[in-house]
Design an enzyme around this catalytic site. Structure first.
Site, PDB file in Angstrom:
ATOM      1  N   LEU A 200      75.139   2.445  41.443  1.00  0.00           N
ATOM      2  CA  LEU A 200      76.155   2.370  40.388  1.00  0.00           C
ATOM      3  C   LEU A 200      77.172   3.501  40.602  1.00  0.00           C
ATOM      4  CD1 LEU A 200      77.339   1.269  37.879  1.00  0.00           C
ATOM      5  CD2 LEU A 200      75.304   1.928  36.640  1.00  0.00           C
TER       6      LEU A 200
ATOM      7  N   GLU B 111      81.208   3.471  41.679  1.00  0.00           N
ATOM      8  CA  GLU B 111      82.326   2.601  42.059  1.00  0.00           C
ATOM      9  C   GLU B 111      83.143   3.139  43.226  1.00  0.00           C
ATOM     10  OE1 GLU B 111      81.357   3.133  38.985  1.00  0.00           O
ATOM     11  OE2 GLU B 111      80.936   1.119  38.243  1.00  0.00           O
TER      12      GLU B 111
ATOM     13  N   ALA C 283      86.991  -4.580  35.520  1.00  0.00           N
ATOM     14  CA  ALA C 283      88.171  -3.853  36.006  1.00  0.00           C
ATOM     15  C   ALA C 283      88.291  -2.494  35.330  1.00  0.00           C
ATOM     16  CB  ALA C 283      89.430  -4.671  35.761  1.00  0.00           C
TER      17      ALA C 283
ATOM     18  N   HIS D  59      86.023  -3.189  28.180  1.00  0.00           N
ATOM     19  CA  HIS D  59      85.659  -4.449  28.841  1.00  0.00           C
ATOM     20  C   HIS D  59      86.793  -5.451  28.651  1.00  0.00           C
ATOM     21  CE1 HIS D  59      81.798  -2.430  28.167  1.00  0.00           C
ATOM     22  NE2 HIS D  59      81.337  -3.100  29.205  1.00  0.00           N
TER      23      HIS D  59
END
Ligand SMILES: Cc1ncc(C[n+]2csc(CCOP(=O)(O)OP(=O)(O)O)c2C)c(N)n1
Ligand SMILES: [Mg+2]
Lengths: 328, 327
Positions: free
Chosen positions: B58, B60, B84, B129
């Site tokens: 985890l 990015e 995103a 989100h």
């Protein structure tokens, strides 16, 4: 462990590489003082460790994702001196970037040297990706990547080492610890004595070695590279080196580096020590050493002449190529 | 032909490209056995195994950074950022590294990779989100930015992205994953980048949109038709490269342009469209340009009335159409 003691011939070659890097480095400082090049960042004091790591690699076969101080490593991977200087002068023939990047942002595709960036640490996840692809494709090439100790504070360093541990990547992460990140000393960068102490947290092997000692560094690097190649995963190899110069040509280190410490730096220079050691071992004669030094200097002279006379890039190179597929 | 969903288009593209080219791998979190949080990779782990579908830590920045390295060493990674909104730690690897690598090596090192990310609001996802992030990335030279608005385009554009030798940010309107349905031809091939699509021809004015806003634009155009307005809708499909000629041609035909985007209005992608129209089609305009976009507050809030108040939808677009029609 297999016998990894270098032969006398190899030791002479190692000395030659260290000297070539040093002479070229010194020339760059002069060129900067003369106002002929816009910037220089030095590998002086790191050469013994860099030469050791380079010779532990299968040069031209293994992959190198270096950082800006790795002059000896890129020379060792076949980059001609003139190519380095073409970058310093910002000339069209610069194989790193065609005059787009600052000096010392090396890239040399024929030697499998990947492109140095400016944001520190970004090469680490990319090196993990190179190693991952190698592993997935069943290749036998080892990825060597380098970083300064200060830059190990970046998230990318930690993220990359997590991948390295989880996937047992065929990689060697060389931390060139010169105890400074520009002016910030190591003790403000980390609360541990050795960067390699972190290795356990990622599940990789950690080793620290005196990077001013070429033979010890070679032994450690060779073990790390061999282990990576044989499926044993990544080693976090910390080489304890000395930064013999200010951070870069833009830095004045008298502001933050005590005068006594600066004066004592000369004693840390790995090159005179290596020279004496090799002569004492009989790997090198005084005459042979001098020959190596003179040859390096004339190589620098020739490279300097060639680069300075080379043409600038055409203006169009400022605009591209930006995308693959639109090359002229 | 039975209709399919947008997410099915994504999955089919991944599947077919992985079958076609063994260099294609997928890297992301929860994409393996779980099949992705939106099930984009459902079934692919079973089919292609752990050496092609790689569950990542985890982290990015490294999902992208590792992808760059893999791309420079012979593979063609498709990296998934789960939402995103969480791409920002990877901004450095995307903008400073992937997008600049080709230029900074004078064309020696292309980075053939895709970064997929579900984006946009309307799903009760709150501030983190729901984000629309396209403007930030469309601004970066060296990065292609693609947003499909139909299942067929989702498949065809993703295939193109995977075969392209450049880094491509592939943004998927997540609210539309199952809501947007349509036919996907059996032999759906690559959809070229840089070709906007007139999805609804019309004479009175042009609505420029992409992603979920394109879906809403079609709805608004239907409503407007009942009021006697003949609205043309253009789906941009790719934000970089932008089909400037296609956009300008439509605006020149209708003389009026409404630019709809879900991102914050200020310095959003629509500002670039407005600038290009003003620069190159000024004399064709019969009305001022009109932008319908989200307010300049951080992002769509969670609570439904707040989310509805924040997000532009068919109503806002229809209002804009009426305003423009009055000129
Ligand atoms: C992300 C980022 N932040 C800041 C800088 C500016 N900078 C360049 S080198 C450097 C220090 C790096 O120190 P270290 O990692 O110890 O490497 P060294 O230069 O000592 O070899 C800094 C802060 C940078 N290049 N990138
Ligand atoms: Mg340092």
């Amino acid at each position: 462990m297999s016998d990894t003691t270098p032969s006398a011939e190899m030791l002479a070659d190692m000395y030659a590489l260290a000297v070539r890097a040093r002479k070229l480095d010194e020339r760059c400082w002069i060129l900067h003082r003369q106002g002929k090049i816009g910037f220089h960042i030095s590998g002086m004091g790191h050469e013994a460790a860099q030469v050791a790591v380079t010779f532990a690699m299968r040069r031209g076969h293994d992959l190198l994702h270096p950082y800006y101080r790795d002059l000896a490593m890129v020379l060792g991977c076949g980059m001609p001196m003139a190519d380095v200087l073409l970058g310093s002068f910002g000339r069209a023939g610069d194989p790193s970037s065609g005059g787009r990047q600052m000096p010392n942002h090396y890239c040399y595709k024929p030697g499998n040297v990947f492109s140095v960036s400016s944001p520190v640490g970004t090469q680490l996840p990319q090196a993990a990706g190179l190693a991952l692809a190698e592993q997935l494709r069943g290749g036998d090439r080892v990825v060597v990547t380098c970083i300064g100790e200060g830059s190990t504070s970046e998230g990318d360093f930690h993220e990359a080492l997590i991948w390295a541990g989880v996937r047992k990547l065929p990689m060697v992460v060389v931390v060139e610890n010169n105890e400074y990140a520009i002016s910030v000393p190591m003790k403000l960068q980390m609360a541990i004595e050795r960067v390699s102490d972190r290795a356990g947290g990622y599940g990789v092997r950690g080793v620290s070695v005196d990077g001013l000692d070429l033979l010890a560094s070679y032994q450690a690097a060779r073990e790390a590279v061999d282990l990576a190649r044989s499926g044993g995963g990544t080693t976090l190899l910390e080489v304890r080196v000395a930064r013999l110069t200010p951070h870069s040509s833009d830095d004045n280190d008298s502001v933050y580096r005590p005068a006594a410490e600066k004066a004592a730096l000369k004693l840390k220079d790995p090159l005179p020590k290596l020279r004496a050691q090799l002569i004492a071992m009989g790997a090198l004669s005084e005459v042979a050493a001098r020959e190596i030094e003179e040859r390096a200097l004339s190589e620098v002279d020739a490279a300097h002449r060639q680069a300075e006379a080379a043409p600038y890039p055409p203006e169009a190179w400022a605009l591209g190529p930006v995308f693959a597929g639109e090359e002229a | 032909m039975a209709d399919k969903t947008l997410i099915e288009g994504i999955r089919e593209a991944l599947d077919e490209e992985m079958a076609r080219d063994e260099r294609v791998i997928v890297i992301g979190t929860d994409i393996g056995v779980r099949g992705g949080v939106f099930l984009a990779t459902q079934g692919l782990y079973a089919k292609y195994g752990p050496n092609r579908i790689l569950d990542a830590p985890l982290a990015e920045s490294s999902i992208v950074g590792v992808g760059i390295g893999a791309a420079m060493n012979g593979l063609r990674p498709v990296c998934e950022i789960q939402f995103a909104d969480f791409i920002h730690p990877a901004y450095n690897q995307i903008a400073n590294e992937a997008a600049r690598m080709f230029y900074r090596t004078g064309g020696q090192y292309p980075v053939p990779m895709v970064i997929r990310a579900p984006y946009g609001g309307g799903v009760g996802g709150g501030l983190y989100h729901s984000q629309s992030i396209e403007a930030t990335f469309a601004h970066v030279p060296g990065l292609k930015v693609v947003i499909p608005a139909t299942p067929a385009d989702a498949k065809g554009l993703l295939k193109t992205a995977i075969r392209d030798n450049n880094p491509t940010l592939f943004l998927e309107p997540k609210k539309g994953y199952r809501m947007i349905r349509g036919p996907i031809p059996e032999d759906q091939g690559c959809v070229p980048f840089g070709e906007a699509r007139v999805s609804r021809p019309g004479r009175d004015l042009t609505v420029l949109a992409y992603g979920m806003m394109h879906f809403y634009a079609l709805q608004a155009a239907e409503s407007a038709a009942k009021e006697g307005l003949d609205v043309e809708v253009v789906d941009l499909r790719t934000l970089n490269p932008l089909d400037s000629a296609g956009v300008l041609a439509s605006v020149r035909r209708t003389g009026k342009a409404l630019i709809a985007y879900e991102d914050n209005k200020f310095v959003g992608y629509g500002a670039e469209l407005a600038a290009q129209i003003a620069e190159d089609a000024f004399t064709a305009l019969d009305a001022p340009l009109l932008r319908v976009a989200a307010p300049d507050a951080p992002a769509a809030p969670y609570s439904h009335p707040l989310q509805d108040a924040f997000l532009p939808g068919p109503r806002a677009i229809l209002d804009g159409i009426r305003t423009l029609a009055r000129y």
